[in-house]
Motif scaffolding. Structure first.
Motif, PDB file in Angstrom:
ATOM      1  N   LEU A 175       0.829  -1.203   0.000  1.00  0.00           N
ATOM      2  CA  LEU A 175       0.000   0.000   0.000  1.00  0.00           C
ATOM      3  C   LEU A 175       0.869   1.261   0.000  1.00  0.00           C
ATOM      4  O   LEU A 175       0.551   2.234  -0.701  1.00  0.00           O
ATOM      5  N   LEU A 176       1.946   1.261   0.758  1.00  0.00           N
ATOM      6  CA  LEU A 176       2.850   2.409   0.732  1.00  0.00           C
ATOM      7  C   LEU A 176       3.382   2.640  -0.677  1.00  0.00           C
ATOM      8  O   LEU A 176       3.456   3.787  -1.150  1.00  0.00           O
ATOM      9  N   ASP A 177       3.746   1.554  -1.360  1.00  0.00           N
ATOM     10  CA  ASP A 177       4.206   1.676  -2.748  1.00  0.00           C
ATOM     11  C   ASP A 177       3.096   2.235  -3.637  1.00  0.00           C
ATOM     12  O   ASP A 177       3.336   3.098  -4.489  1.00  0.00           O
ATOM     13  N   ALA A 178       1.866   1.739  -3.441  1.00  0.00           N
ATOM     14  CA  ALA A 178       0.748   2.181  -4.275  1.00  0.00           C
ATOM     15  C   ALA A 178       0.438   3.659  -4.050  1.00  0.00           C
ATOM     16  O   ALA A 178       0.102   4.382  -4.998  1.00  0.00           O
ATOM     17  N   VAL A 179       0.542   4.116  -2.800  1.00  0.00           N
ATOM     18  CA  VAL A 179       0.327   5.538  -2.508  1.00  0.00           C
ATOM     19  C   VAL A 179       1.382   6.383  -3.225  1.00  0.00           C
ATOM     20  O   VAL A 179       1.072   7.412  -3.836  1.00  0.00           O
ATOM     21  N   GLN A 185       2.779  10.070  -7.786  1.00  0.00           N
ATOM     22  CA  GLN A 185       3.584  10.306  -8.985  1.00  0.00           C
ATOM     23  C   GLN A 185       2.697  10.340 -10.230  1.00  0.00           C
ATOM     24  O   GLN A 185       2.800  11.239 -11.081  1.00  0.00           O
ATOM     25  N   ARG A 186       1.802   9.388 -10.335  1.00  0.00           N
ATOM     26  CA  ARG A 186       0.957   9.246 -11.523  1.00  0.00           C
ATOM     27  C   ARG A 186       0.026  10.431 -11.739  1.00  0.00           C
ATOM     28  O   ARG A 186      -0.090  10.945 -12.858  1.00  0.00           O
ATOM     29  N   PHE A 187      -0.608  10.888 -10.677  1.00  0.00           N
ATOM     30  CA  PHE A 187      -1.606  11.941 -10.830  1.00  0.00           C
ATOM     31  C   PHE A 187      -1.035  13.343 -10.635  1.00  0.00           C
ATOM     32  O   PHE A 187      -1.563  14.299 -11.214  1.00  0.00           O
ATOM     33  N   TYR A 188       0.021  13.488  -9.840  1.00  0.00           N
ATOM     34  CA  TYR A 188       0.468  14.831  -9.449  1.00  0.00           C
ATOM     35  C   TYR A 188       1.947  15.101  -9.690  1.00  0.00           C
ATOM     36  O   TYR A 188       2.413  16.214  -9.420  1.00  0.00           O
ATOM     37  N   GLY A 189       2.688  14.096 -10.147  1.00  0.00           N
ATOM     38  CA  GLY A 189       4.102  14.302 -10.408  1.00  0.00           C
ATOM     39  C   GLY A 189       4.964  14.446  -9.176  1.00  0.00           C
ATOM     40  O   GLY A 189       6.082  14.964  -9.247  1.00  0.00           O
ATOM     41  N   LEU A 190       4.482  13.969  -8.031  1.00  0.00           N
ATOM     42  CA  LEU A 190       5.250  14.027  -6.788  1.00  0.00           C
ATOM     43  C   LEU A 190       6.070  12.747  -6.626  1.00  0.00           C
ATOM     44  O   LEU A 190       5.545  11.643  -6.735  1.00  0.00           O
ATOM     45  N   PRO A 220      -7.172   1.673 -13.604  1.00  0.00           N
ATOM     46  CA  PRO A 220      -6.861   2.552 -14.744  1.00  0.00           C
ATOM     47  C   PRO A 220      -7.515   3.924 -14.618  1.00  0.00           C
ATOM     48  O   PRO A 220      -8.473   4.121 -13.858  1.00  0.00           O
ATOM     49  N   ASP A 221      -7.017   4.852 -15.415  1.00  0.00           N
ATOM     50  CA  ASP A 221      -7.522   6.228 -15.368  1.00  0.00           C
ATOM     51  C   ASP A 221      -9.025   6.294 -15.604  1.00  0.00           C
ATOM     52  O   ASP A 221      -9.712   7.153 -15.046  1.00  0.00           O
ATOM     53  N   ALA A 222      -9.535   5.384 -16.437  1.00  0.00           N
ATOM     54  CA  ALA A 222     -10.962   5.405 -16.765  1.00  0.00           C
ATOM     55  C   ALA A 222     -11.819   5.243 -15.521  1.00  0.00           C
ATOM     56  O   ALA A 222     -12.914   5.817 -15.438  1.00  0.00           O
ATOM     57  N   PHE A 223     -11.347   4.489 -14.541  1.00  0.00           N
ATOM     58  CA  PHE A 223     -12.122   4.330 -13.312  1.00  0.00           C
ATOM     59  C   PHE A 223     -12.246   5.669 -12.590  1.00  0.00           C
ATOM     60  O   PHE A 223     -13.346   6.060 -12.175  1.00  0.00           O
ATOM     61  N   PHE A 224     -11.139   6.375 -12.425  1.00  0.00           N
ATOM     62  CA  PHE A 224     -11.142   7.625 -11.664  1.00  0.00           C
ATOM     63  C   PHE A 224     -11.976   8.699 -12.377  1.00  0.00           C
ATOM     64  O   PHE A 224     -12.700   9.458 -11.736  1.00  0.00           O
ATOM     65  N   GLN A 225     -11.902   8.736 -13.703  1.00  0.00           N
ATOM     66  CA  GLN A 225     -12.742   9.672 -14.435  1.00  0.00           C
ATOM     67  C   GLN A 225     -14.205   9.270 -14.324  1.00  0.00           C
ATOM     68  O   GLN A 225     -15.101  10.110 -14.199  1.00  0.00           O
ATOM     69  N   GLY A 226     -14.435   7.966 -14.315  1.00  0.00           N
ATOM     70  CA  GLY A 226     -15.809   7.461 -14.264  1.00  0.00           C
ATOM     71  C   GLY A 226     -16.528   7.793 -12.976  1.00  0.00           C
ATOM     72  O   GLY A 226     -17.725   8.111 -12.988  1.00  0.00           O
TER      73      GLY A 226
END
Length: 399
Positions: A81-85, A90-95, A293-299
């Motif tokens: 979970l720490l890895d996923a966070v 990184q994926r959504f915000y570039g951090l 995937p991104d489609a879930f979050f947009q959905g």
């Protein structure tokens, strides 16, 4: 008999939970939920979905239980979970995060907020600036930490802070600027100008920023912008979120904190004496959710936008004025056109009049600030479409 600790008594009394005679008062949320159950009213008061989350997330929890992930996880959280966070930030915000140093799993966002304030407030000379109306735990935790709460009002209908009032509120006594964006209970998303000013003021007065971003993926018309991504903000910002709202798993209570290692360590130092750890089998499930995937979050944002619009149309048809939210589960409406002068009294009458439950916005304000929200109500749109359609039909009785 040993006396009740003074800090708790002050906190409970200040939150309106303890009467002058020492009796315990139920919160407005408990009162309204009980009223919904007694009258058969549709409960649009509390912010929890009435549908399960994505099957991939639910199945991952079942698999984890079957595979024996049922004992204490590591104190910081399961590495997966720490890895996923870290991957999510990184994926959504570039951090860029080191999951072993810049992230911590908590018992929901509420524990993260409590541990952050208890870990970072130094004493009674410290002040915590919040945007009012605010999530009800903010005032309680600030009081337990011994800090003074300094509200900055958000006013109907846009619910954006006045920058001059914000500048007056943030001083050298400010230890923490506590930011909830997207904002509960108003549904507001702060403007770029507001975000920039928060960071500027924190730097000027050497304050820390603690952000509550649990609705980060429920923004309707723009991308969410974490304060930690702004220039000069990372080193003084703790970012808090959770899986409850994103994956419709509010009962799992899996949250997290990200930020500079010294600040995260300060949260861990307190958190280990609160819950220690929690939700071992739910942690890999939320990790699976963060990797959808991104489609879930947009959905999920698209689906909630439809519900927001359906609820808003029903409220307007019933004669209320509506502030259209830019994010979150919630819509705020003004009952003044229907003759309301007291939001709490109106909410207590609403189940009998229309078969619907709402929450008065005064429940989210300090005693001094309640007057400006006297006729405002919060409704939750995180329900099935057919439930919202029935609620809209019932609300028509107010006409």
């Amino acid at each position: 008999m040993r006396q009740i600790p003074g800090a708790w008594h002050r906190t409970a009394a200040g939150a309106g939970l303890v009467g002058s005679d020492g009796s315990i008062h139920p919160t407005i949320f408990a009162e309204m939920s009980a009223l919904a159950a007694r009258t058969g009213a549709i409960n649009l008061g509390q912010g929890f979905p009435d549908e399960d989350g994505p099957s991939e997330v639910l199945e991952a929890a079942r698999d984890a239980i079957a595979q024996g992930v049922n004992q204490y996880p590591p104190g910081r959280g399961l590495p997966d979970l720490l890895d996923a966070v870290a991957e999510h930030q990184q994926r959504f915000y570039g951090l860029h995060l080191d999951p072993s140093r810049n992230a911590l799993v908590t018992a929901g966002a509420t524990e993260a907020l409590a541990a952050a304030l208890l870990g970072l407030v130094d004493g009674s000379d410290d002040e915590v600036v919040v945007f009012e109306p605010y999530y009800d735990s903010y005032a309680a935790v600030a009081a337990l930490a011994g800090a003074r709460l300094v509200p900055v009002p958000l006013r109907w209908p846009a619910f954006q802070p006045d920058l001059d009032e914000l500048r007056s509120a943030v001083t050298d006594r400010t230890r923490i600027i506590l930011v909830n964006d997207p904002h509960n209970p108003t549904g507001a998303v702060f403007s770029a100008e507001v975000r920039d000013e928060i960071v500027r003021l924190a730097d000027r007065h050497d304050a820390l920023i603690v952000t509550d971003e649990v609705y980060e993926h429920l923004v309707f018309d723009s991308a969410h912008v974490p304060l930690a991504t702004l220039p000069g903000a990372w080193e003084r910002t703790l970012t808090i979120s959770s899986g409850g709202k994103t994956f419709s798993t509010t009962g799992w209570k899996i949250g997290w904190v990200t930020g500079p290692a010294p600040l995260v360590d300060a949260v861990l130092a307190v958190k280990q004496y609160l819950t220690y750890v929690n939700g071992s089998a739910f942690q890999p499930a939320i990790a699976a959710g963060l990797r959808l995937p991104d489609a879930f979050f947009q959905g999920i944002a698209d689906a909630l936008r439809v519900r927001r619009d359906l609820l808003g149309a029903g409220l307007r048809a019933a004669g209320l004025e509506v502030s259209t939210p830019a994010g979150t589960y919630f819509t705020v409406a003004d009952a003044a056109p229907l003759g309301a002068t007291d939001a709490a009294a109106f909410c207590r009458e609403l189940p009998e009049r229309a078969g619907v439950v709402a929450i008065p916005l005064t429940a989210f304000a300090s005693p001094a600030g309640r007057g400006q929200y006297a006729t405002l109500l919060r409704f939750a749109a995180c329900k099935r479409v057919e439930v919202l359609e029935e609620a809209a039909s019932r609300l028509a009785a107010l006409r």
